[in-house]
Motif scaffolding. Sequence first.
Motif, short mmCIF file in Angstrom:
data_model
loop_
_atom_site.label_atom_id
_atom_site.label_comp_id
_atom_site.label_asym_id
_atom_site.label_seq_id
_atom_site.Cartn_x
_atom_site.Cartn_y
_atom_site.Cartn_z
N ILE A 277 -7.87 -0.43 -6.99
CA ILE A 277 -8.29 0.23 -8.43
C ILE A 277 -10.26 1.43 -8.45
CG2 ILE A 277 -10.25 -1.43 -10.01
CD1 ILE A 277 -8.10 -4.11 -10.03
N ALA A 278 -10.59 1.17 -7.25
CA ALA A 278 -11.85 2.12 -6.89
C ALA A 278 -10.80 3.77 -7.08
CB ALA A 278 -12.43 0.98 -6.05
N ALA A 279 -10.00 3.20 -5.95
CA ALA A 279 -9.08 4.39 -6.19
C ALA A 279 -8.85 5.40 -7.67
CB ALA A 279 -8.29 4.75 -4.94
N LEU A 280 -7.88 4.46 -7.91
CA LEU A 280 -7.78 4.69 -9.74
C LEU A 280 -8.62 4.76 -10.54
CD1 LEU A 280 -5.31 1.57 -10.14
CD2 LEU A 280 -4.67 4.10 -9.97
N VAL A 281 -9.70 4.65 -10.72
CA VAL A 281 -11.04 4.52 -11.49
C VAL A 281 -11.38 6.03 -10.67
CG1 VAL A 281 -13.32 3.91 -11.83
CG2 VAL A 281 -12.08 2.28 -11.16
N LEU A 282 -11.78 6.35 -9.35
CA LEU A 282 -12.42 7.37 -9.59
C LEU A 282 -11.09 9.02 -9.86
CD1 LEU A 282 -14.15 9.42 -7.69
CD2 LEU A 282 -12.48 8.74 -5.83
N SER A 283 -9.96 8.61 -9.98
CA SER A 283 -9.23 9.58 -9.70
C SER A 283 -8.76 9.91 -11.90
CB SER A 283 -7.39 9.11 -9.89
OG SER A 283 -7.30 7.63 -11.01
N LEU A 284 -9.44 9.63 -12.28
CA LEU A 284 -9.78 9.71 -13.47
C LEU A 284 -10.71 11.06 -14.13
CD1 LEU A 284 -9.87 5.91 -15.37
CD2 LEU A 284 -8.29 7.62 -15.26
N PRO A 285 -11.68 10.78 -13.79
CA PRO A 285 -12.54 11.91 -13.52
C PRO A 285 -11.88 13.43 -13.14
CG PRO A 285 -13.83 10.62 -12.87
CD PRO A 285 -12.42 9.86 -12.94
N THR A 286 -11.63 12.60 -11.67
CA THR A 286 -11.35 13.89 -11.29
C THR A 286 -10.27 14.92 -11.43
OG1 THR A 286 -10.33 12.19 -9.40
CG2 THR A 286 -12.17 13.90 -9.56
N GLY A 287 -8.93 13.22 -11.49
CA GLY A 287 -8.14 14.21 -12.61
C GLY A 287 -7.44 15.15 -13.81
N TYR A 288 -9.02 14.43 -14.05
CA TYR A 288 -9.41 15.10 -15.48
C TYR A 288 -9.05 16.52 -15.87
CZ TYR A 288 -10.68 16.06 -20.57
OH TYR A 288 -10.61 16.44 -21.87
N VAL B 44 -0.74 15.46 -20.15
CA VAL B 44 -0.73 13.74 -20.15
C VAL B 44 0.76 13.79 -19.35
CG1 VAL B 44 -0.33 11.74 -21.22
CG2 VAL B 44 -1.24 13.62 -22.12
N GLN B 45 1.46 14.71 -18.82
CA GLN B 45 2.30 13.68 -17.75
C GLN B 45 1.85 14.48 -16.71
OE1 GLN B 45 5.39 12.50 -18.72
NE2 GLN B 45 5.10 12.71 -20.88
N MET B 46 0.80 15.00 -16.36
CA MET B 46 0.58 15.21 -15.26
C MET B 46 -0.77 14.23 -14.79
SD MET B 46 0.50 19.29 -14.43
CE MET B 46 -0.22 20.19 -15.67
N MET B 47 -1.44 14.13 -15.89
CA MET B 47 -2.62 13.45 -15.33
C MET B 47 -1.62 12.18 -15.06
SD MET B 47 -5.58 12.85 -15.42
CE MET B 47 -6.64 11.45 -15.60
N VAL B 48 -1.35 11.07 -16.24
CA VAL B 48 -0.51 10.07 -15.75
C VAL B 48 0.03 9.50 -14.33
CG1 VAL B 48 1.66 8.38 -15.78
CG2 VAL B 48 0.37 9.72 -18.23
N ALA B 49 0.95 11.07 -13.60
CA ALA B 49 1.42 11.45 -12.54
C ALA B 49 0.58 11.43 -10.76
CB ALA B 49 2.08 12.40 -12.11
N PHE B 50 -1.17 11.68 -11.21
CA PHE B 50 -2.17 12.17 -10.28
C PHE B 50 -3.16 10.72 -10.42
CE2 PHE B 50 -6.55 12.93 -8.94
CZ PHE B 50 -6.30 14.04 -8.79
N VAL B 51 -2.73 10.07 -11.59
CA VAL B 51 -3.36 8.17 -11.85
C VAL B 51 -2.61 7.90 -10.71
CG1 VAL B 51 -4.12 6.76 -12.88
CG2 VAL B 51 -5.00 8.80 -13.40
N ILE B 52 -1.60 8.18 -10.97
CA ILE B 52 -0.33 6.98 -10.03
C ILE B 52 0.31 7.24 -8.60
CG2 ILE B 52 2.18 6.34 -9.74
CD1 ILE B 52 2.23 7.04 -12.55
N SER B 53 -0.46 8.35 -8.02
CA SER B 53 -0.62 8.88 -6.52
C SER B 53 -1.97 8.53 -6.47
CB SER B 53 -0.84 10.86 -7.11
OG SER B 53 -0.84 11.32 -5.45
N ALA B 54 -2.78 8.89 -7.27
CA ALA B 54 -4.37 8.50 -6.51
C ALA B 54 -4.35 6.96 -6.30
CB ALA B 54 -5.21 8.31 -7.78
N GLY B 55 -3.46 5.62 -7.28
CA GLY B 55 -3.67 4.85 -6.91
C GLY B 55 -2.71 4.21 -5.24
N LEU B 56 -1.63 4.73 -5.28
CA LEU B 56 -0.66 4.04 -4.09
C LEU B 56 -1.61 5.18 -2.97
CD1 LEU B 56 2.88 5.37 -5.56
CD2 LEU B 56 2.07 3.52 -4.94
N SER B 57 -2.20 5.62 -2.65
CA SER B 57 -3.08 6.26 -1.87
C SER B 57 -4.05 5.82 -1.78
CB SER B 57 -3.69 8.30 -2.48
OG SER B 57 -2.56 9.29 -2.86
N GLY B 58 -4.81 4.92 -2.74
CA GLY B 58 -5.68 4.80 -2.06
C GLY B 58 -4.82 2.30 -2.24
N LEU B 59 -3.63 2.41 -2.31
CA LEU B 59 -3.18 1.51 -1.50
C LEU B 59 -2.92 1.45 -0.25
CD1 LEU B 59 -1.91 -1.26 -1.51
CD2 LEU B 59 0.24 -0.26 -2.54
#
Length: 331
Positions: free
Chosen positions: A86-97, A195-210
Amino acid sequence: MTARRWVVRIGVLLLLLVLPRLIYPILAVDILCWGLFALAFDLVFGYAGLLSFGHAMFWGTSAYVTANLLFRTGLPVPVAILLGTIAALVLSLPTGYLSIRSAGIYFSMVTLAFAQMIDFIARQAEDYTGGDNGLPGIPRPSLGPIHFDNAIHLVLAALGYVVAARAIESPFGQALRAIRDNRTRAQSVGYNPRVQMMVAFVISAGLSGLAGGLQAVGHGVVSLDVVHWTTSGIVVMMVLLGGTGTLLGPLVGAALVLLLRDSLASSTTATGVVTGAVFAATVLFFRRGVVGTLLMLDFRRRKAVEAPAPPAAEAAPPKQVTAANPQVRTP
């Protein structure tokens, strides 16, 4: 989904189940974690066409958060890894945007800049990262009767692979491919590329964090290497070696790199030179990577087998010669 895909995936799953019995368990854990990390990276690189040089910040952030939670709170391991994700997901929001507002090499440089910021913070926050000494001796409290071992690693990693596979094979994955191939045309049929790339970036960040949390607990230590830019470079090499835009390519690339590095560690100190030579040869002669090249050859073979036979040439009409006109006539 064809029967062949099911056979291949079941075979890979069985291989992962017996992998800790074939090689060192810690090496098997590394292959699982790095393979998931590479697949997460390929979600934005191979499918969305975004080359990120900063994915180590998600891998490392989750590793540090997971380690600190286990040190300070005594939470069960799966819960700590989930909170690190979840921490990786949160970090991905501003960096991805901010990153997806750029394109091409500019996107790569922006992600690298964010990763360097996280690297600097990790070096300064020694109370939470241990500085150059890292965080050794990560505890592994149990969750009821379940103790942390390779089975938990396999379950959590398998969950990550399922999420990635579902995203890739869904209409969302098709939209990413359309945006990668022709962004203007994809936008003209109703897709919103950002929007599509942002969603992909967030999913990718979450899986990387896992993957980062799993790797930290598996090794029992977190060092500054987890947020260093070389970690992002290694995962790029794994994806290119295995094959971009393929579900099994990143896992194969991770396995090849780690097994090659492990086999060379006892025979030479120039493991980086040999690994780099193998990578260069792959890029030069196998542009699609190992799995991508095999899939291309299989596609050509099936296309040649399924191609209809060319029609037989029609028989030429008989030639006639008359006495009045000896010229050859074709009726």
